[in-house]
Motif scaffolding. Structure first.
Motif, short mmCIF file in Angstrom:
data_model
loop_
_atom_site.label_atom_id
_atom_site.label_comp_id
_atom_site.label_asym_id
_atom_site.label_seq_id
_atom_site.Cartn_x
_atom_site.Cartn_y
_atom_site.Cartn_z
N THR A 1 -6.33 4.80 -12.34
CA THR A 1 -7.60 5.25 -11.79
C THR A 1 -7.76 4.74 -10.36
OG1 THR A 1 -8.59 5.17 -14.00
CG2 THR A 1 -10.10 5.27 -12.11
N GLY A 2 -8.00 5.66 -9.45
CA GLY A 2 -8.16 5.27 -8.05
C GLY A 2 -6.86 4.87 -7.38
N SER A 3 -5.75 5.32 -7.95
CA SER A 3 -4.46 4.89 -7.41
C SER A 3 -4.08 5.59 -6.11
CB SER A 3 -3.35 5.09 -8.46
OG SER A 3 -3.19 6.46 -8.76
N TRP A 4 -4.96 6.45 -5.59
CA TRP A 4 -4.67 7.07 -4.29
C TRP A 4 -4.58 6.00 -3.21
CZ3 TRP A 4 -7.84 6.46 -0.11
CH2 TRP A 4 -9.17 6.03 -0.34
N LYS A 5 -5.32 4.92 -3.39
CA LYS A 5 -5.24 3.82 -2.43
C LYS A 5 -3.85 3.17 -2.49
CE LYS A 5 -10.17 2.75 -2.82
NZ LYS A 5 -11.17 1.71 -3.21
N CYS B 1 -0.83 2.86 0.48
CA CYS B 1 -0.08 1.63 0.76
C CYS B 1 1.41 1.83 0.52
CB CYS B 1 -0.59 0.49 -0.12
SG CYS B 1 -2.27 -0.06 0.28
N SER B 2 1.75 2.61 -0.50
CA SER B 2 3.15 2.89 -0.81
C SER B 2 3.81 3.68 0.30
CB SER B 2 3.24 3.66 -2.13
OG SER B 2 4.59 3.93 -2.45
N ALA B 3 3.09 4.63 0.87
CA ALA B 3 3.64 5.43 1.97
C ALA B 3 3.98 4.55 3.17
CB ALA B 3 2.64 6.51 2.39
N LEU B 4 3.20 3.49 3.36
CA LEU B 4 3.41 2.59 4.48
C LEU B 4 4.44 1.51 4.17
CD1 LEU B 4 -0.35 2.12 5.44
CD2 LEU B 4 1.34 3.51 6.67
N GLY B 5 4.24 0.84 3.04
CA GLY B 5 5.06 -0.33 2.72
C GLY B 5 6.34 -0.06 1.95
N ILE B 6 6.44 1.09 1.30
CA ILE B 6 7.67 1.42 0.58
C ILE B 6 8.45 2.50 1.33
CG2 ILE B 6 8.67 2.25 -1.58
CD1 ILE B 6 7.39 -0.48 -1.81
N SER C 1 1.06 -2.20 8.65
CA SER C 1 -0.01 -1.33 8.17
C SER C 1 -0.21 -1.48 6.67
CB SER C 1 0.29 0.13 8.52
OG SER C 1 0.44 0.30 9.91
N PHE C 2 0.91 -1.68 5.96
CA PHE C 2 0.85 -1.88 4.51
C PHE C 2 0.06 -3.14 4.16
CE2 PHE C 2 2.92 -4.46 1.17
CZ PHE C 2 2.52 -3.74 0.05
N ILE C 3 0.36 -4.24 4.84
CA ILE C 3 -0.33 -5.50 4.58
C ILE C 3 -1.82 -5.36 4.86
CG2 ILE C 3 -0.54 -7.92 5.27
CD1 ILE C 3 2.43 -7.89 5.94
N PHE C 4 -2.13 -4.72 5.98
CA PHE C 4 -3.54 -4.53 6.35
C PHE C 4 -4.24 -3.62 5.35
CE2 PHE C 4 -6.60 -1.67 8.38
CZ PHE C 4 -7.60 -2.59 8.70
N ALA C 5 -3.61 -2.48 4.99
CA ALA C 5 -4.23 -1.52 4.08
C ALA C 5 -4.49 -2.14 2.71
CB ALA C 5 -3.35 -0.28 3.94
N GLY D 1 6.35 5.31 -4.13
CA GLY D 1 7.39 5.18 -3.11
C GLY D 1 8.69 5.84 -3.51
N LEU D 2 9.02 5.73 -4.80
CA LEU D 2 10.26 6.33 -5.30
C LEU D 2 10.22 7.85 -5.17
CD1 LEU D 2 12.96 5.61 -6.66
CD2 LEU D 2 11.83 5.93 -8.87
N VAL D 3 9.07 8.43 -5.48
CA VAL D 3 8.91 9.89 -5.35
C VAL D 3 9.06 10.30 -3.89
CG1 VAL D 3 7.31 11.81 -5.59
CG2 VAL D 3 7.47 10.09 -7.40
N MET D 4 8.46 9.55 -2.99
CA MET D 4 8.54 9.86 -1.56
C MET D 4 9.97 9.72 -1.03
SD MET D 4 5.12 7.92 -0.18
CE MET D 4 3.58 8.01 -1.10
N LEU D 5 10.65 8.66 -1.45
CA LEU D 5 12.02 8.44 -0.99
C LEU D 5 12.99 9.46 -1.57
CD1 LEU D 5 12.14 4.54 -1.21
CD2 LEU D 5 12.26 5.90 0.88
N ALA D 6 12.62 10.05 -2.71
CA ALA D 6 13.48 11.05 -3.34
C ALA D 6 13.57 12.31 -2.50
CB ALA D 6 12.97 11.39 -4.74
#
Length: 213
Positions: free
Chosen positions: A73-77, A81-86, A172-176, A196-201
């Motif tokens: 729930t609310g995992s869009w946040k 962070c995953s887009a930035l840090g992963i 940006s990941f740390i800040f977000a 992150g895994l989905v994005m890297l795929a």
């Protein structure tokens, strides 16, 4: 007071362990390159292995699956962070290893920590503590040692640029993470790795790496 000191020491210990573990990334990535894998494959499998190990740990814990579902729930946040840090960190850092020396890439990436501190001070209004000042000083000294040893001259502009992009993603990941006030838990980190895994795929599949012989 004792609990606060223990938590702070434990956090520092985990940070040191993470830094030591991350120090092997460059060497292992170079070894994978020699085996014929490209940077998209290495970045993807870095995340996939970590995701698999964490999945086993969570599923073995009592109530782990239920807690995992509740965090969705609310995992869009977490996805941001995953887009930035992963994705940004893994994809561009691994690619930078193909163009620049490992020590140089490491320094430039972790210099992103300075950006995170700056954002914390300017936006989150955090104070500059002695520990933060010490961390900033050590990063500057490490960077000076690399550059003084002609480390910067041995890296191409492409490699330096890729490492800086990875460092920006890291900062940006740390800040977000702080800005969204996300809870640090195994379940939260699982979702971070999953996104992150989905994005890297995507670049991994796009490169055609899975079909190579």
């Amino acid at each position: 007071m004792r609990n606060a000191y223990f938590s702070s020491s434990l956090g520092a210990g985990f940070a040191l362990l993470a830094a030591l573990s991350n120090g092997t990334v460059g060497v292992l990535s170079r070894s994978a390159f020699k085996e014929g894998l490209d940077h998209t494959a290495v970045a993807f499998w870095r995340c996939a292995i970590a995701f698999s190990l964490l999945s086993i740990i969570i599923l073995l814990r009592s109530g782990g699956l239920a807690r995992l579902v509740s965090v969705f729930t609310g995992s869009w946040k977490i996805a941001v962070c995953s887009a930035l840090g992963i994705f940004t960190l893994y994809h561009f850092e691994t690619q930078a290893f193909t163009y620049a020396p490992i020590p140089l890439v490491a320094i430039l990436v972790f210099a992103g920590g300075l950006g995170a501190i700056a954002l914390d001070i300017l936006i989150l209004k955090e104070t500059v503590t002695t520990r933060k000042a010490f961390a900033m000083t050590m990063v500057f000294l490490g960077g000076y040692v690399v550059i003084a040893g002609d480390g910067l001259m041995t890296g191409s502009i492409i490699g330096v640029s890729l490492a800086l992009i990875a460092g920006l993603g890291y900062a940006s990941f740390i800040f977000a993470w702080k800005f969204f006030k996300l809870r640090s838990s195994l379940e939260t980190f699982w979702w971070c790795l999953a996104y992150g895994l989905v994005m890297l795929a995507v670049p991994y599949a796009w490169s055609g790496a899975p079909s190579r012989q």
